[in-house]
Write a protein that holds these residues in place. Structure first.
Motif, PDB file in Angstrom:
ATOM      1  N   THR A  16       0.830  -1.203   0.000  1.00 51.34           N
ATOM      2  CA  THR A  16       0.000   0.000   0.000  1.00 51.34           C
ATOM      3  C   THR A  16       0.866   1.255   0.000  1.00 51.34           C
ATOM      4  O   THR A  16       0.563   2.235  -0.705  1.00 51.34           O
ATOM      5  CB  THR A  16      -0.934   0.009   1.224  1.00 51.34           C
ATOM      6  N   ALA A  17       1.947   1.234   0.759  1.00 53.42           N
ATOM      7  CA  ALA A  17       2.841   2.398   0.798  1.00 53.42           C
ATOM      8  C   ALA A  17       3.505   2.621  -0.548  1.00 53.42           C
ATOM      9  O   ALA A  17       3.642   3.772  -0.997  1.00 53.42           O
ATOM     10  CB  ALA A  17       3.886   2.210   1.886  1.00 53.42           C
ATOM     11  N   GLU A  18       3.939   1.545  -1.214  1.00 56.82           N
ATOM     12  CA  GLU A  18       4.574   1.745  -2.515  1.00 56.82           C
ATOM     13  C   GLU A  18       3.595   2.325  -3.525  1.00 56.82           C
ATOM     14  O   GLU A  18       3.947   3.218  -4.305  1.00 56.82           O
ATOM     15  CB  GLU A  18       5.178   0.455  -3.045  1.00 56.82           C
ATOM     16  N   ARG A  19       2.372   1.831  -3.521  1.00 60.66           N
ATOM     17  CA  ARG A  19       1.369   2.401  -4.442  1.00 60.66           C
ATOM     18  C   ARG A  19       1.151   3.889  -4.165  1.00 60.66           C
ATOM     19  O   ARG A  19       1.020   4.691  -5.100  1.00 60.66           O
ATOM     20  CB  ARG A  19       0.047   1.653  -4.301  1.00 60.66           C
ATOM     21  N   ALA A  20       1.112   4.258  -2.894  1.00 61.01           N
ATOM     22  CA  ALA A  20       0.896   5.659  -2.535  1.00 61.01           C
ATOM     23  C   ALA A  20       2.082   6.521  -2.962  1.00 61.01           C
ATOM     24  O   ALA A  20       1.901   7.639  -3.477  1.00 61.01           O
ATOM     25  CB  ALA A  20       0.673   5.776  -1.027  1.00 61.01           C
ATOM     26  N   ILE A  21       3.299   6.025  -2.744  1.00 64.15           N
ATOM     27  CA  ILE A  21       4.498   6.763  -3.160  1.00 64.15           C
ATOM     28  C   ILE A  21       4.506   6.963  -4.667  1.00 64.15           C
ATOM     29  O   ILE A  21       4.761   8.061  -5.179  1.00 64.15           O
ATOM     30  CB  ILE A  21       5.768   6.023  -2.707  1.00 64.15           C
ATOM     31  N   ARG A  22       4.223   5.888  -5.401  1.00 64.75           N
ATOM     32  CA  ARG A  22       4.196   5.986  -6.861  1.00 64.75           C
ATOM     33  C   ARG A  22       3.167   7.010  -7.335  1.00 64.75           C
ATOM     34  O   ARG A  22       3.431   7.784  -8.270  1.00 64.75           O
ATOM     35  CB  ARG A  22       3.866   4.614  -7.468  1.00 64.75           C
ATOM     36  N   ALA A  23       2.020   7.036  -6.709  1.00 68.33           N
ATOM     37  CA  ALA A  23       0.966   7.969  -7.115  1.00 68.33           C
ATOM     38  C   ALA A  23       1.419   9.413  -6.943  1.00 68.33           C
ATOM     39  O   ALA A  23       1.210  10.256  -7.827  1.00 68.33           O
ATOM     40  CB  ALA A  23      -0.302   7.696  -6.315  1.00 68.33           C
ATOM     41  N   VAL A  24       2.056   9.705  -5.816  1.00 68.41           N
ATOM     42  CA  VAL A  24       2.520  11.071  -5.566  1.00 68.41           C
ATOM     43  C   VAL A  24       3.612  11.462  -6.553  1.00 68.41           C
ATOM     44  O   VAL A  24       3.571  12.545  -7.163  1.00 68.41           O
ATOM     45  CB  VAL A  24       3.036  11.207  -4.120  1.00 68.41           C
ATOM     46  N   LEU A  25       4.600  10.600  -6.729  1.00 67.39           N
ATOM     47  CA  LEU A  25       5.735  10.938  -7.591  1.00 67.39           C
ATOM     48  C   LEU A  25       5.325  11.064  -9.052  1.00 67.39           C
ATOM     49  O   LEU A  25       5.778  11.978  -9.754  1.00 67.39           O
ATOM     50  CB  LEU A  25       6.831   9.881  -7.444  1.00 67.39           C
ATOM     51  N   SER A  26       4.459  10.178  -9.518  1.00 66.08           N
ATOM     52  CA  SER A  26       4.048  10.235 -10.924  1.00 66.08           C
ATOM     53  C   SER A  26       3.168  11.447 -11.202  1.00 66.08           C
ATOM     54  O   SER A  26       3.195  12.002 -12.304  1.00 66.08           O
ATOM     55  CB  SER A  26       3.329   8.946 -11.326  1.00 66.08           C
ATOM     56  N   GLU A  27       2.406  11.895 -10.205  1.00 68.50           N
ATOM     57  CA  GLU A  27       1.592  13.098 -10.395  1.00 68.50           C
ATOM     58  C   GLU A  27       2.460  14.346 -10.387  1.00 68.50           C
ATOM     59  O   GLU A  27       2.253  15.262 -11.194  1.00 68.50           O
ATOM     60  CB  GLU A  27       0.538  13.194  -9.298  1.00 68.50           C
ATOM     61  N   LEU A  62       5.866  14.613 -10.945  1.00 70.43           N
ATOM     62  CA  LEU A  62       6.889  14.638 -11.999  1.00 70.43           C
ATOM     63  C   LEU A  62       6.625  13.479 -12.956  1.00 70.43           C
ATOM     64  O   LEU A  62       7.309  12.445 -12.919  1.00 70.43           O
ATOM     65  CB  LEU A  62       8.285  14.551 -11.380  1.00 70.43           C
ATOM     66  N   PRO A  63       5.644  13.631 -13.823  1.00 75.25           N
ATOM     67  CA  PRO A  63       5.180  12.508 -14.638  1.00 75.25           C
ATOM     68  C   PRO A  63       6.186  11.985 -15.652  1.00 75.25           C
ATOM     69  O   PRO A  63       6.040  10.861 -16.136  1.00 75.25           O
ATOM     70  CB  PRO A  63       3.936  13.078 -15.336  1.00 75.25           C
ATOM     71  N   GLY A  64       7.206  12.747 -15.980  1.00 77.18           N
ATOM     72  CA  GLY A  64       8.176  12.283 -16.969  1.00 77.18           C
ATOM     73  C   GLY A  64       9.256  11.383 -16.408  1.00 77.18           C
ATOM     74  O   GLY A  64      10.067  10.838 -17.162  1.00 77.18           O
ATOM     75  N   PHE A  65       9.290  11.210 -15.112  1.00 84.10           N
ATOM     76  CA  PHE A  65      10.352  10.428 -14.481  1.00 84.10           C
ATOM     77  C   PHE A  65       9.968   8.949 -14.403  1.00 84.10           C
ATOM     78  O   PHE A  65       8.802   8.603 -14.214  1.00 84.10           O
ATOM     79  CB  PHE A  65      10.619  10.924 -13.049  1.00 84.10           C
ATOM     80  N   GLY A  66      10.961   8.078 -14.541  1.00 84.46           N
ATOM     81  CA  GLY A  66      10.732   6.664 -14.315  1.00 84.46           C
ATOM     82  C   GLY A  66      10.622   6.364 -12.829  1.00 84.46           C
ATOM     83  O   GLY A  66      11.064   7.153 -11.988  1.00 84.46           O
ATOM     84  N   ILE A  67      10.036   5.227 -12.501  1.00 83.50           N
ATOM     85  CA  ILE A  67       9.890   4.805 -11.104  1.00 83.50           C
ATOM     86  C   ILE A  67      10.200   3.312 -11.005  1.00 83.50           C
ATOM     87  O   ILE A  67       9.616   2.502 -11.735  1.00 83.50           O
ATOM     88  CB  ILE A  67       8.467   5.053 -10.549  1.00 83.50           C
ATOM     89  N   MET A  68      11.112   2.966 -10.111  1.00 82.34           N
ATOM     90  CA  MET A  68      11.394   1.568  -9.801  1.00 82.34           C
ATOM     91  C   MET A  68      11.143   1.349  -8.319  1.00 82.34           C
ATOM     92  O   MET A  68      11.630   2.102  -7.477  1.00 82.34           O
ATOM     93  CB  MET A  68      12.847   1.211 -10.125  1.00 82.34           C
ATOM     94  N   GLY A  69      10.365   0.318  -7.991  1.00 83.33           N
ATOM     95  CA  GLY A  69      10.100  -0.005  -6.598  1.00 83.33           C
ATOM     96  C   GLY A  69      10.328  -1.474  -6.327  1.00 83.33           C
ATOM     97  O   GLY A  69      10.267  -2.307  -7.240  1.00 83.33           O
ATOM     98  N   GLU A  70      10.582  -1.792  -5.074  1.00 87.99           N
ATOM     99  CA  GLU A  70      10.864  -3.181  -4.720  1.00 87.99           C
ATOM    100  C   GLU A  70       9.690  -4.092  -5.019  1.00 87.99           C
ATOM    101  O   GLU A  70       9.865  -5.234  -5.453  1.00 87.99           O
ATOM    102  CB  GLU A  70      11.231  -3.289  -3.238  1.00 87.99           C
ATOM    103  N   GLU A  71       8.470  -3.612  -4.803  1.00 86.28           N
ATOM    104  CA  GLU A  71       7.317  -4.494  -4.896  1.00 86.28           C
ATOM    105  C   GLU A  71       6.691  -4.560  -6.281  1.00 86.28           C
ATOM    106  O   GLU A  71       6.138  -5.591  -6.664  1.00 86.28           O
ATOM    107  CB  GLU A  71       6.248  -4.069  -3.875  1.00 86.28           C
ATOM    108  N   PHE A  72       6.771  -3.473  -7.068  1.00 82.68           N
ATOM    109  CA  PHE A  72       6.023  -3.426  -8.326  1.00 82.68           C
ATOM    110  C   PHE A  72       6.873  -3.096  -9.551  1.00 82.68           C
ATOM    111  O   PHE A  72       6.333  -2.747 -10.596  1.00 82.68           O
ATOM    112  CB  PHE A  72       4.862  -2.434  -8.210  1.00 82.68           C
ATOM    113  N   GLY A  73       8.195  -3.210  -9.432  1.00 80.98           N
ATOM    114  CA  GLY A  73       9.044  -3.129 -10.616  1.00 80.98           C
ATOM    115  C   GLY A  73       9.231  -1.735 -11.176  1.00 80.98           C
ATOM    116  O   GLY A  73       9.130  -0.726 -10.468  1.00 80.98           O
ATOM    117  N   LEU A  74       9.507  -1.686 -12.498  1.00 80.07           N
ATOM    118  CA  LEU A  74       9.915  -0.450 -13.177  1.00 80.07           C
ATOM    119  C   LEU A  74       8.825   0.048 -14.109  1.00 80.07           C
ATOM    120  O   LEU A  74       8.241  -0.710 -14.876  1.00 80.07           O
ATOM    121  CB  LEU A  74      11.199  -0.713 -13.974  1.00 80.07           C
TER     122      LEU A  74
END
Length: 271
Positions: A53-64, A66-78
């Protein structure tokens, strides 16, 4: 210390990272010491609903933000791997500590530019401590607890406080080197995960040597430790890489590197 890349959106990046850490904290805290169950991943490490749940929340904030940046997380990949900027996140570094009610876990948020860490945040939700590292800048420490983000001088391994998260993360090829370092150091303590690196940045620990580390385990730590005056390399003293051997060596006093690396990897600094 190298400077940030030309045109780097410093303020926007920092605001996004801190907002993501705030959101992760609000997600993680309600699960702490609440009897959360864990699943075992393929590598036998645990994962919980709080991690996911925390990774999904982090991804949502970062993608909103700075939408042009890539995101890699331990639980849900790149996602978005074509960008030269890539967030690397670990929602709960130290899930075993989290599961057993110890406040030594943390949320790690890093930003890489062309695979080099330029920003790192270590956030500890329970104690309210937050370390912020930006390449080329002094590390900041946000907390009501005492602490100055500056590593301490330690010219002699025999006076050094050595730390490692757990004996089981030391795979067989690396155990002799670690045991040689432990025999030379003043004392060895176990436990801590990312929190130990924050303590090294506060001058409480001198050496951390670990292996079997993935990029999400160490990327955020590099700017924090370097910005506090320390060094982060692999055991052979080389820069950390995503495709490296998984060893990580953090030193509060970078002058210890030849001696410490020589103990960990005999012959690494010969000649």
């Amino acid at each position: 210390m190298s400077a940030l890349p030309a045109g780097f959106p410093r303020d926007a990046v920092l605001e996004a990272a801190l907002a993501a850490a705030d959101v992760a904290r609000s997600v993680v805290l309600p699960f702490f010491r609440r009897g959360v169950m864990a699943d075992d991943k393929a590598d036998a490490s645990p994962v919980t609903i709080a991690d996911r749940t925390a990774e999904r929340a982090i991804r949502a904030v970062l993608s909103e933000r700075l939408p042009g940046f890539g995101i890699m997380g331990e639980e849900f990949g790149l996602e978005g791997g074509e960008s030269p900027y890539r967030w690397v996140i670990d929602p709960i570094d130290g899930t075993r500590a989290f599961l057993t009610g110890r406040p030594t876990f943390g949320t790690l948020i890093a930003l890489l530019h062309n695979d080099v860490p330029v920003l790192g945040i270590i956030d500890q939700p329970v104690t309210g401590e937050c370390w912020i590292g930006l390449r080329g800048e002094a590390t900041r420490f946000l907390s009501t607890l005492p602490g100055t983000p500056r590593t301490r001088a330690c010219a002699d391994v025999r006076q050094a406080e050595l730390s490692c998260t757990a004996p089981e993360i030391l795979d067989a090829p690396h155990r002799p080197g670690f045991h040689a370092l432990a025999a030379a150091a003043r004392r060895t303590s176990w436990g801590g995960d990312c929190y130990a690196y924050g303590l090294l940045a506060l001058g409480q620990i001198d050496i951390i040597a670990e292996c079997t580390m993935k990029i999400w385990d160490w990327a955020a730590l590099v700017p924090v430790v370097q910005g506090a005056g320390g060094s982060m390399t692999d055991w052979a003293g080389q820069p950390l890489r995503a495709d490296g051997d998984g060893t990580v060596l953090a030193l509060g006093d970078a002058g210890l590197l030849p001696h410490v690396s020589g103990l960990l990897v005999p012959g690494a600094h010969a000649g």
